[in-house]
Design a protein around this motif. Structure first.
Motif, PDB file in Angstrom:
ATOM      1  N   LEU A  27       8.813  -5.484   5.297  1.00  0.00           N
ATOM      2  CA  LEU A  27       9.222  -6.544   4.380  1.00  0.00           C
ATOM      3  C   LEU A  27       8.130  -6.845   3.357  1.00  0.00           C
ATOM      4  N   LYS A  28       6.882  -6.667   3.737  1.00  0.00           N
ATOM      5  CA  LYS A  28       5.781  -6.882   2.782  1.00  0.00           C
ATOM      6  C   LYS A  28       5.829  -5.861   1.656  1.00  0.00           C
ATOM      7  N   LYS A  29       6.314  -4.647   1.973  1.00  0.00           N
ATOM      8  CA  LYS A  29       6.373  -3.595   0.950  1.00  0.00           C
ATOM      9  C   LYS A  29       7.645  -3.642   0.120  1.00  0.00           C
ATOM     10  N   ALA A  30       8.651  -4.341   0.600  1.00  0.00           N
ATOM     11  CA  ALA A  30       9.941  -4.356  -0.098  1.00  0.00           C
ATOM     12  C   ALA A  30       9.794  -4.984  -1.481  1.00  0.00           C
ATOM     13  N   GLY A  53      17.916 -10.863   6.622  1.00  0.00           N
ATOM     14  CA  GLY A  53      17.282 -10.275   5.439  1.00  0.00           C
ATOM     15  C   GLY A  53      17.934  -8.952   5.061  1.00  0.00           C
ATOM     16  N   HIS A  54      18.046  -8.709   3.765  1.00  0.00           N
ATOM     17  CA  HIS A  54      18.637  -7.471   3.248  1.00  0.00           C
ATOM     18  C   HIS A  54      17.679  -6.882   2.217  1.00  0.00           C
ATOM     19  N   TYR A  55      17.337  -5.594   2.377  1.00  0.00           N
ATOM     20  CA  TYR A  55      16.405  -4.963   1.449  1.00  0.00           C
ATOM     21  C   TYR A  55      16.609  -3.453   1.458  1.00  0.00           C
ATOM     22  N   ILE A  56      16.018  -2.790   0.494  1.00  0.00           N
ATOM     23  CA  ILE A  56      16.073  -1.325   0.423  1.00  0.00           C
ATOM     24  C   ILE A  56      14.694  -0.798   0.789  1.00  0.00           C
ATOM     25  N   ASP A  57      14.647   0.099   1.788  1.00  0.00           N
ATOM     26  CA  ASP A  57      13.354   0.575   2.289  1.00  0.00           C
ATOM     27  C   ASP A  57      12.803   1.714   1.430  1.00  0.00           C
ATOM     28  N   ALA A  58      11.683   2.281   1.873  1.00  0.00           N
ATOM     29  CA  ALA A  58      11.011   3.330   1.112  1.00  0.00           C
ATOM     30  C   ALA A  58      11.851   4.591   0.981  1.00  0.00           C
ATOM     31  N   ASP A  59      12.822   4.789   1.861  1.00  0.00           N
ATOM     32  CA  ASP A  59      13.715   5.951   1.786  1.00  0.00           C
ATOM     33  C   ASP A  59      14.998   5.635   1.021  1.00  0.00           C
ATOM     34  N   TRP A  60      15.028   4.508   0.358  1.00  0.00           N
ATOM     35  CA  TRP A  60      16.188   4.073  -0.426  1.00  0.00           C
ATOM     36  C   TRP A  60      17.426   3.866   0.446  1.00  0.00           C
ATOM     37  N   LEU A  61      17.201   3.357   1.626  1.00  0.00           N
ATOM     38  CA  LEU A  61      18.305   3.030   2.523  1.00  0.00           C
ATOM     39  C   LEU A  61      18.447   1.515   2.617  1.00  0.00           C
ATOM     40  N   LEU A  62      19.685   1.051   2.616  1.00  0.00           N
ATOM     41  CA  LEU A  62      19.948  -0.379   2.733  1.00  0.00           C
ATOM     42  C   LEU A  62      19.689  -0.824   4.166  1.00  0.00           C
ATOM     43  N   ARG A  63      18.856  -1.830   4.334  1.00  0.00           N
ATOM     44  CA  ARG A  63      18.522  -2.355   5.653  1.00  0.00           C
ATOM     45  C   ARG A  63      18.967  -3.809   5.776  1.00  0.00           C
TER      46      ARG A  63
END
Length: 384
Positions: A27-30, A53-63
Motif C-alpha cells: 500500500l505504501k508503493k501504490a 482498500g482497492h489499488y493496482i499493484d506493481a503487476d498492474w493487477l486490481l487488488r
C-alpha cells in the motif's frame, strides 16, 4: 499432538503480522488507493465499520483487501467517521494524501463525512455506493400501494410454508410429483438483503403450481389457511414484477463484484435499466405504473437529467474501452468530457510521470464475466 490454544493463538498472531507487514508495504508503493466503507451492527448489537482498500499493484493487477473492521462504539457523527477513515488509512500504510477515492452509502452522516474529507483532501473523489442507491430505487417503488399489499400477502404465504414442517414437506413432495428437476424452498423476503424481493417473487412464480395444489389440499392445509393463496391477477403481478426486477438484480450483482471496476459501468447500466422500463401498448395499467415509478426513481437518484459531465461516473466511462465513445451523450457533451479529462491529466502530469512502468505485456486488469454472457445488459450496452 494437537497444539494448545495458546500456541494456536500465537501462530495466528504471527501470521497476521507477516501478512499485515506485507500489505502495508504494498500500500505504501501504490500510486493511489480507493477506500469503500460501511457501518453495520452484529447480532450482539456491537457496531463495526469495515474499510476495504482497492489499488493496482506493481503487476498492474486490481487488488481488493480488507484494511480493518474496528468496533465503532462512538456516536456515528460525520467528524468521527472522517477521523476514523484517515486513521485506518494511516495505520494501513496509506499516505492520506494518496487516497484516490472514497465510496460509502448516502446516509446523512456519511455524506457529511465526505464533505469533511474533501475539505482536507481536495483531490479525493467521493462517490455514493451505486448498489445502495439502486436498492433505494427499488424500495421506493415497492412502497406503491398495490405493490406493498401484494408483498405483504406474499410474505404471509411464504411464512406459512417455511414455518410449517408439514406444509414444507408436502410442497417438496408435490414438486417431485410434478417432475421438477430439483426441489426448491420458498425464499423469505429480508428488508436489509439486496435482491431479496426479487428472489421471493421469482421463487413464488416458479412454484406457483405446487403451491396452489398444496393450499387446495385439505389433508395438508387447514381451511383457514387456504385463503393465503393468491388470485389470478395477483399471480400475474408476481410474475410481471419479478421479470421487471430481474435486470436490477443483475446490475446489483455486477456492481458488487470484486473482480471488476464498477464505476465506468454505472451510467451505461442505469440508462440500460431505463430501456428495460420502457412502456408498451400491451402493458396492463399496474405494470405501466410500476415502470414509470422505476424510471422516475432511477433518473432522479442517479442524476440522469441532466447528466453531470464532471462526475466520476462520466470520466470513468470515458476511460473505459467499452464505453469511451460515450454514445449516451450528445456530441458537444462528449467533447466537454474529453476536455475535462485532458485538463485533469495535464494537472496531474507529475503524478503520471512518477507512476509505475507497465510490464512489457500487461495482463487484463479485470475479468468482465457480464460481457461473456450472451444477451446480458452490459454486453448489449458495450455493443452500442
Amino acid at each position: 499432538t494437537i497444539p494448545s490454544r495458546t500456541n494456536v493463538t500465537a501462530m495466528i498472531r504471527r501470521r497476521y503480522k507477516v501478512l499485515k507487514d506485507r500489505l502495508t508495504g504494498e500500500l505504501k508503493k501504490a500510486v493511489g488507493v480507493a477506500i469503500t466503507t460501511d457501518l453495520w451492527s452484529s447480532s450482539m448489537n456491537v457496531s463495526y465499520a469495515t474499510y476495504t482498500g482497492h489499488y493496482i499493484d506493481a503487476d498492474w493487477l486490481l487488488r481488493t483487501v480488507i484494511l480493518e473492521t474496528p468496533t465503532f462504539p462512538e456516536r456515528h457523527t460525520a467528524v468521527k467517521i472522517a477521523e476514523a477513515t484517515k486513521s485506518v488509512a494511516e495505520r494501513s500504510g496509506i499516505d492520506v494524501g494518496n487516497l484516490a477515492g472514497f465510496v460509502c452509502d448516502e446516509a446523512a452522516n456519511m455524506v457529511a463525512a465526505c464533505r469533511l474529507l474533501r475539505a482536507d483532501l481536495p483531490k479525493l473523489l467521493t462517490i455514493p455506493c451505486a448498489c445502495h442507491r439502486l436498492q433505494t430505487v427499488i424500495r421506493h417503488t415497492l412502497e406503491l400501494d398495490n405493490i406493498s399489499k401484494l408483498l405483504a400477502q406474499c410474505r404471509k404465504l411464504v411464512g406459512h410454508f417455511n414455518h410449517s414442517n408439514v406444509a414444507s414437506h408436502a410442497l417438496r413432495e408435490r414438486q417431485k410429483q410434478e417432475g421438477m428437476a430439483r426441489t426448491l424452498c420458498l425464499v423469505s423476503e429480508v428488508a436489509t438483503r439486496w435482491n431479496s424481493t426479487f428472489a421471493t417473487l421469482s421463487r413464488l412464480d416458479i412454484l406457483r403450481v405446487p403451491i396452489t395444489a398444496m393450499l387446495n389440499d385439505a389433508t395438508v392445509t387447514k381451511s383457514a389457511d387456504q385463503a393465503l393463496n393468491l388470485n389470478s391477477a395477483q399471480w400475474k403481478l408476481v410474475k410481471a414484477l419479478g421479470e421487471l426486477l430481474e435486470p436490477f438484480r443483475d446490475v446489483t450483482n455486477s456492481f458488487s463484484s470484486l473482480k471488476e471496476v464498477a464505476l465506468p459501468t454505472v451510467l451505461p447500466m442505469m440508462l440500460g435499466l431505463l430501456e428495460t422500463c420502457e412502456e408498451n401498448d400491451e402493458d396492463p395499467m399496474f405494470l405501466t405504473t410500476i415502470k414509470r415509478k422505476l424510471k422516475e426513481e432511477v433518473a432522479g437518484k442517479f442524476t440522469l437529467s441532466p447528466i453531470d459531465l464532471e462526475s466520476g461516473e462520466v470520466l470513468a466511462s470515458a476511460l473505459d474501452p467499452r464505453f469511451k465513445s460515450l454514445t449516451f451523450l450528445l456530441e458537444e457533451e462528449r467533447q466537454d468530457v474529453y476536455d475535462n479529462l485532458r485538463h485533469y491529466f495535464n494537472a496531474d502530469n507529475e503524478l503520471l510521470e512518477e507512476s509505475l512502468e507497465p510490464p512489457a505485456k500487461k495482463p487484463l486488469l479485470m475479468e468482465v464475466p457480464a460481457l461473456k454472457k450472451e444477451g446480458s445488459l452490459l454486453s448489449r450496452l458495450a455493443e452500442t
